[in-house]
Scaffold this motif. Structure first.
Motif, PDB file in Angstrom:
ATOM      1  N   MET A   1       0.937  -1.202   0.108  1.00  0.00           N
ATOM      2  CA  MET A   1      -0.001   0.018  -0.121  1.00  0.00           C
ATOM      3  C   MET A   1       0.889   1.262  -0.065  1.00  0.00           C
ATOM      4  SD  MET A   1      -2.919   1.349   2.787  1.00  0.00           S
ATOM      5  CE  MET A   1      -1.971   1.836   3.899  1.00  0.00           C
ATOM      6  N   TYR A   2       1.788   1.126   0.694  1.00  0.00           N
ATOM      7  CA  TYR A   2       2.734   2.469   0.850  1.00  0.00           C
ATOM      8  C   TYR A   2       3.734   2.446  -0.344  1.00  0.00           C
ATOM      9  CZ  TYR A   2       1.547   2.146   5.679  1.00  0.00           C
ATOM     10  OH  TYR A   2       0.792   2.227   7.084  1.00  0.00           O
ATOM     11  N   ALA A   3       3.807   1.461  -1.038  1.00  0.00           N
ATOM     12  CA  ALA A   3       4.620   1.622  -2.256  1.00  0.00           C
ATOM     13  C   ALA A   3       3.538   2.260  -3.537  1.00  0.00           C
ATOM     14  CB  ALA A   3       5.124   0.252  -2.644  1.00  0.00           C
ATOM     15  N   TRP A   4       2.545   1.877  -3.285  1.00  0.00           N
ATOM     16  CA  TRP A   4       1.544   2.274  -4.415  1.00  0.00           C
ATOM     17  C   TRP A   4       1.427   3.808  -4.008  1.00  0.00           C
ATOM     18  CZ3 TRP A   4      -3.150   4.851  -3.895  1.00  0.00           C
ATOM     19  CH2 TRP A   4      -3.897   4.988  -4.919  1.00  0.00           C
ATOM     20  N   ILE A   5       1.043   4.239  -2.902  1.00  0.00           N
ATOM     21  CA  ILE A   5       0.939   5.671  -2.525  1.00  0.00           C
ATOM     22  C   ILE A   5       2.267   6.592  -2.978  1.00  0.00           C
ATOM     23  CG2 ILE A   5       0.643   7.531  -0.703  1.00  0.00           C
ATOM     24  CD1 ILE A   5      -0.755   5.221   0.878  1.00  0.00           C
ATOM     25  N   TRP A   6       3.547   5.925  -2.555  1.00  0.00           N
ATOM     26  CA  TRP A   6       4.844   6.735  -2.834  1.00  0.00           C
ATOM     27  C   TRP A   6       4.906   6.601  -4.548  1.00  0.00           C
ATOM     28  CZ3 TRP A   6       8.076   9.248  -0.380  1.00  0.00           C
ATOM     29  CH2 TRP A   6       9.450   9.709  -0.853  1.00  0.00           C
ATOM     30  N   ARG A   7       4.427   5.760  -5.082  1.00  0.00           N
ATOM     31  CA  ARG A   7       4.457   5.682  -6.824  1.00  0.00           C
ATOM     32  C   ARG A   7       3.486   6.825  -7.114  1.00  0.00           C
ATOM     33  NH1 ARG A   7       4.673   0.252  -6.320  1.00  0.00           N
ATOM     34  NH2 ARG A   7       2.395   0.044  -7.096  1.00  0.00           N
ATOM     35  N   HIS A   8       2.340   6.875  -6.421  1.00  0.00           N
ATOM     36  CA  HIS A   8       1.551   7.984  -6.953  1.00  0.00           C
ATOM     37  C   HIS A   8       1.600   9.660  -6.884  1.00  0.00           C
ATOM     38  CE1 HIS A   8      -0.471   4.002  -8.184  1.00  0.00           C
ATOM     39  NE2 HIS A   8      -1.071   4.980  -9.279  1.00  0.00           N
ATOM     40  N   LEU A   9       2.671   9.602  -5.665  1.00  0.00           N
ATOM     41  CA  LEU A   9       3.076  11.123  -5.389  1.00  0.00           C
ATOM     42  C   LEU A   9       3.927  11.814  -6.552  1.00  0.00           C
ATOM     43  CD1 LEU A   9       3.886  10.635  -1.833  1.00  0.00           C
ATOM     44  CD2 LEU A   9       1.653  11.692  -2.501  1.00  0.00           C
ATOM     45  N   PRO A  10       3.413  12.917  -6.843  1.00  0.00           N
ATOM     46  CA  PRO A  10       4.183  13.797  -7.909  1.00  0.00           C
ATOM     47  C   PRO A  10       5.574  14.051  -7.486  1.00  0.00           C
ATOM     48  CG  PRO A  10       2.587  15.109  -6.781  1.00  0.00           C
ATOM     49  CD  PRO A  10       2.256  14.001  -6.095  1.00  0.00           C
ATOM     50  N   GLY A  11       6.558  14.269  -8.431  1.00  0.00           N
ATOM     51  CA  GLY A  11       7.721  14.993  -8.236  1.00  0.00           C
ATOM     52  C   GLY A  11       8.857  13.962  -7.906  1.00  0.00           C
ATOM     53  N   GLU A  12      10.036  14.526  -7.549  1.00  0.00           N
ATOM     54  CA  GLU A  12      11.085  13.975  -7.215  1.00  0.00           C
ATOM     55  C   GLU A  12      10.952  13.439  -5.633  1.00  0.00           C
ATOM     56  OE1 GLU A  12      13.907  13.208  -9.134  1.00  0.00           O
ATOM     57  OE2 GLU A  12      12.742  14.057 -10.738  1.00  0.00           O
ATOM     58  N   TRP A  13      12.065  12.491  -5.214  1.00  0.00           N
ATOM     59  CA  TRP A  13      11.998  12.274  -3.901  1.00  0.00           C
ATOM     60  C   TRP A  13      11.721  13.197  -2.692  1.00  0.00           C
ATOM     61  CZ3 TRP A  13      15.188  12.969   0.098  1.00  0.00           C
ATOM     62  CH2 TRP A  13      16.354  13.409  -0.117  1.00  0.00           C
ATOM     63  N   GLN A  14      12.552  14.307  -3.111  1.00  0.00           N
ATOM     64  CA  GLN A  14      12.167  15.345  -1.849  1.00  0.00           C
ATOM     65  C   GLN A  14      10.798  15.735  -1.970  1.00  0.00           C
ATOM     66  OE1 GLN A  14      14.504  15.476  -4.516  1.00  0.00           O
ATOM     67  NE2 GLN A  14      16.560  15.957  -3.810  1.00  0.00           N
ATOM     68  N   THR A  15      10.237  15.979  -3.153  1.00  0.00           N
ATOM     69  CA  THR A  15       8.676  16.410  -3.178  1.00  0.00           C
ATOM     70  C   THR A  15       7.810  15.334  -2.596  1.00  0.00           C
ATOM     71  OG1 THR A  15       9.371  17.722  -5.097  1.00  0.00           O
ATOM     72  CG2 THR A  15       6.894  17.425  -4.714  1.00  0.00           C
ATOM     73  N   LYS A  16       8.198  14.124  -2.750  1.00  0.00           N
ATOM     74  CA  LYS A  16       7.398  13.137  -2.222  1.00  0.00           C
ATOM     75  C   LYS A  16       7.284  13.036  -0.802  1.00  0.00           C
ATOM     76  CE  LYS A  16       7.506  10.069  -6.571  1.00  0.00           C
ATOM     77  NZ  LYS A  16       7.638   8.622  -6.840  1.00  0.00           N
ATOM     78  N   THR A  17       8.642  13.260  -0.278  1.00  0.00           N
ATOM     79  CA  THR A  17       8.819  13.150   0.970  1.00  0.00           C
ATOM     80  C   THR A  17       8.164  14.073   1.898  1.00  0.00           C
ATOM     81  OG1 THR A  17      10.896  12.255   0.972  1.00  0.00           O
ATOM     82  CG2 THR A  17      10.673  13.168   2.879  1.00  0.00           C
ATOM     83  N   ALA A  18       8.078  15.386   1.268  1.00  0.00           N
ATOM     84  CA  ALA A  18       7.313  16.670   1.927  1.00  0.00           C
ATOM     85  C   ALA A  18       5.792  16.362   1.775  1.00  0.00           C
ATOM     86  CB  ALA A  18       7.730  17.807   1.275  1.00  0.00           C
ATOM     87  N   THR A  19       5.485  15.897   0.780  1.00  0.00           N
ATOM     88  CA  THR A  19       3.959  15.551   0.638  1.00  0.00           C
ATOM     89  C   THR A  19       3.394  14.380   1.417  1.00  0.00           C
ATOM     90  OG1 THR A  19       4.073  16.267  -1.873  1.00  0.00           O
ATOM     91  CG2 THR A  19       2.147  14.924  -1.246  1.00  0.00           C
ATOM     92  N   ALA A  20       4.296  13.383   1.529  1.00  0.00           N
ATOM     93  CA  ALA A  20       3.994  12.427   2.443  1.00  0.00           C
ATOM     94  C   ALA A  20       4.142  12.841   4.004  1.00  0.00           C
ATOM     95  CB  ALA A  20       4.855  11.123   2.361  1.00  0.00           C
ATOM     96  N   LEU A  21       4.937  13.649   4.366  1.00  0.00           N
ATOM     97  CA  LEU A  21       4.836  14.193   5.627  1.00  0.00           C
ATOM     98  C   LEU A  21       3.678  15.105   6.030  1.00  0.00           C
ATOM     99  CD1 LEU A  21       6.341  14.664   8.451  1.00  0.00           C
ATOM    100  CD2 LEU A  21       7.599  16.408   7.252  1.00  0.00           C
TER     101      LEU A  21
END
Length: 62
Positions: A1-21
């Motif tokens: 589930m978390y991998a699915w969310i991570w793949r669907h978040l936009p941007g590079e890993w920095q943007t994905k990390t900020a969005t996930a937080l």
């Protein structure tokens, strides 16, 4: 589930990390201000006072 969310978040890993937080903080706020106050009256906690020795050292019955 978390991998699915991570793949669907936009941007590079920095943007994905900020969005996930940000998503985690929003979910935590919803739980803190909406869910927990709604559940609290439905859950029975023992809010009684813990038996403590009296100042003289003897316990009172009760």
């Amino acid at each position: 589930m978390y991998a699915w969310i991570w793949r669907h978040l936009p941007g590079e890993w920095q943007t994905k990390t900020a969005t996930a937080l940000g998503l985690v903080l929003v979910v935590a706020a919803v739980f803190w201000y909406v869910v927990f106050p709604w559940v609290e009256p439905k859950v029975q906690f023992d809010h009684g006072v813990v038996d403590r020795p009296s100042p003289s050292g003897s316990r009172t019955p009760g």
